[in-house]
Write a protein that holds these residues in place. Sequence first.
Motif, PDB file in Angstrom:
ATOM      1  N   UNK A  47      24.110 -27.855 -21.040  1.00  0.00           N
ATOM      2  CA  UNK A  47      23.365 -28.561 -22.086  1.00  0.00           C
ATOM      3  C   UNK A  47      23.448 -30.051 -21.781  1.00  0.00           C
ATOM      4  N   UNK A  48      22.689 -30.479 -20.793  1.00  0.00           N
ATOM      5  CA  UNK A  48      22.813 -31.835 -20.269  1.00  0.00           C
ATOM      6  C   UNK A  48      22.529 -32.917 -21.275  1.00  0.00           C
ATOM      7  N   UNK A  49      21.440 -32.779 -22.046  1.00  0.00           N
ATOM      8  CA  UNK A  49      21.097 -33.809 -23.014  1.00  0.00           C
ATOM      9  C   UNK A  49      22.172 -34.014 -24.079  1.00  0.00           C
ATOM     10  N   UNK A  59      30.852 -34.783 -19.202  1.00  0.00           N
ATOM     11  CA  UNK A  59      29.783 -34.203 -18.390  1.00  0.00           C
ATOM     12  C   UNK A  59      29.904 -34.648 -16.935  1.00  0.00           C
ATOM     13  N   UNK A  60      30.183 -35.921 -16.719  1.00  0.00           N
ATOM     14  CA  UNK A  60      30.324 -36.423 -15.351  1.00  0.00           C
ATOM     15  C   UNK A  60      31.488 -35.745 -14.634  1.00  0.00           C
ATOM     16  N   UNK A  61      32.633 -35.640 -15.309  1.00  0.00           N
ATOM     17  CA  UNK A  61      33.787 -34.977 -14.700  1.00  0.00           C
ATOM     18  C   UNK A  61      33.494 -33.508 -14.417  1.00  0.00           C
ATOM     19  N   UNK A  74      20.639 -29.437 -15.618  1.00  0.00           N
ATOM     20  CA  UNK A  74      20.992 -30.060 -16.885  1.00  0.00           C
ATOM     21  C   UNK A  74      19.794 -29.974 -17.834  1.00  0.00           C
ATOM     22  N   UNK A  75      19.901 -29.108 -18.833  1.00  0.00           N
ATOM     23  CA  UNK A  75      18.822 -28.925 -19.784  1.00  0.00           C
ATOM     24  C   UNK A  75      18.814 -30.080 -20.788  1.00  0.00           C
ATOM     25  N   UNK A  76      17.623 -30.536 -21.132  1.00  0.00           N
ATOM     26  CA  UNK A  76      17.519 -31.625 -22.110  1.00  0.00           C
ATOM     27  C   UNK A  76      16.203 -31.498 -22.846  1.00  0.00           C
ATOM     28  N   UNK A  77      16.173 -32.038 -24.026  1.00  0.00           N
ATOM     29  CA  UNK A  77      14.984 -31.997 -24.868  1.00  0.00           C
ATOM     30  C   UNK A  77      14.139 -33.235 -24.564  1.00  0.00           C
ATOM     31  N   UNK A 109      25.441 -28.068 -27.882  1.00  0.00           N
ATOM     32  CA  UNK A 109      26.232 -28.035 -26.651  1.00  0.00           C
ATOM     33  C   UNK A 109      26.709 -26.622 -26.336  1.00  0.00           C
ATOM     34  N   UNK A 110      26.568 -25.688 -27.281  1.00  0.00           N
ATOM     35  CA  UNK A 110      27.144 -24.350 -27.128  1.00  0.00           C
ATOM     36  C   UNK A 110      26.221 -23.423 -26.352  1.00  0.00           C
TER      37      UNK A 110
END
Length: 324
Positions: A47-49, A59-61, A74-77, A109-110
Motif C-alpha cells: 500500500x505505497x500511497x 516504507x523506505x526501510x 507500490x499501489x496508490x490512489x 495500509x492493511x
Amino acid sequence: ALGTAAFLFFSPGVERHEPVTTVLTDHGPDLFRLPGDFEPQDIMFLAGGPLADRHPELLTRLVRSLGTDIAIRLLHDPSAGASRLTSILADPALADHDLQAVPLPVRSVWIRDFGPRTVSDDLGRRSMVEFAHHDRRHQARDAKLAAQLAVALDLTLMGGPLSLERGELIGNGRGFGMISEAMVEQNAAALGFGPDDVLQKVASLLGIEYLTVVPPLEGEPTCQVVLFCAFLAPDLVVVGQYAKEADPANATRLDATADFLAGLTTRAGRLRVERLPMPDHEDGAWRTYTAIVFANEMVLVPQFPAYCPDLDAKALAFYRRLLP
C-alpha cells in the motif's frame, strides 16, 4: 460444489479449546491450489500511497530490506494528490530495485488483510480469488482492488459473498489449510449458511483438501490464525507458545493446537511442529512473531525492541535455524 464435506466434526455454539478437522474429499490441489507463503514469488504489492504518507521511513526501510530479486509494486490512489511516494521512488539507494508505482485506489495500509489471494494449477496458470470484507479498517474504495488487479495482471477473478481476511486462513501449499473458528461462525451467522457450507465454499475457491478449524486466541480482537501459526514448508508449521503463568487460557489453547497438528499427515507427509515463545500482552497490545512475510530468500520477522528485545533476538535465531 467442487468440495464436499465427508466428515464434519463441528458443534456450533459449543465453546471449544481444541482444533477440529473437516475432511474435504472431492476437491484437492490437483486442479488448482493455494500456494504456501514460503513459495517463490514474482511480485509483492504494498500500500505505497498510505505508507508513504503515514510512515515514509518504514516504507523506505521495507523496500530496501526486500532486496532486488522480487518486483515491488507500490499501489496508490491517483486521485489523492501528490504524496511522499515520489521522493521514495527517486531514492538513489533503491535504483537497483524493480520498483514501480501502480495507480490503483487504495486507502488502507492493511493490504495483506483485504488484498486478494491467487491460486495456481500445475502449469503455473493463476487465478485471483476475492472475498468480501466487512471490517471498518478497510475503506469502501479498497473493495475494488481485487477486480482492478485481476484486470492489470490478466487473471481470472473468482469470488463470492464470504468474508475472509488473509490472516484468517493459512495453508501448506499442498491442499492443507487452517482456518479461524471465528471466521466460520461469523460467516455462518451473517449469510445463513451452515458451518459445513462455509468450509465447503472456502475449500472450493482455494483448492483445499483438508481444512482444520482452530480456535483463535482468547481476548485477541482480530481472531487471525497468523498471530499464532505460520507454515515454513509444506510439512513444517510454527505454533506460538505462551507461558502458563502469564496467559493460562491461551497457553492451553496453543498447546492443544500444537499437539493436534503434530498428529496430522498431509500430502506433504507428517507435519513437524516447532514452538516459538510469544511476547506477553499485559499492556493490551498483541505482539506476534508468526505474522511473518516471505520475499523469496528473505523473511521479515516482526520485532519489538522497545518492549522485549531479548525475545526478539530469540525469535530471529529461531527462524535462522529453521530457514538457513
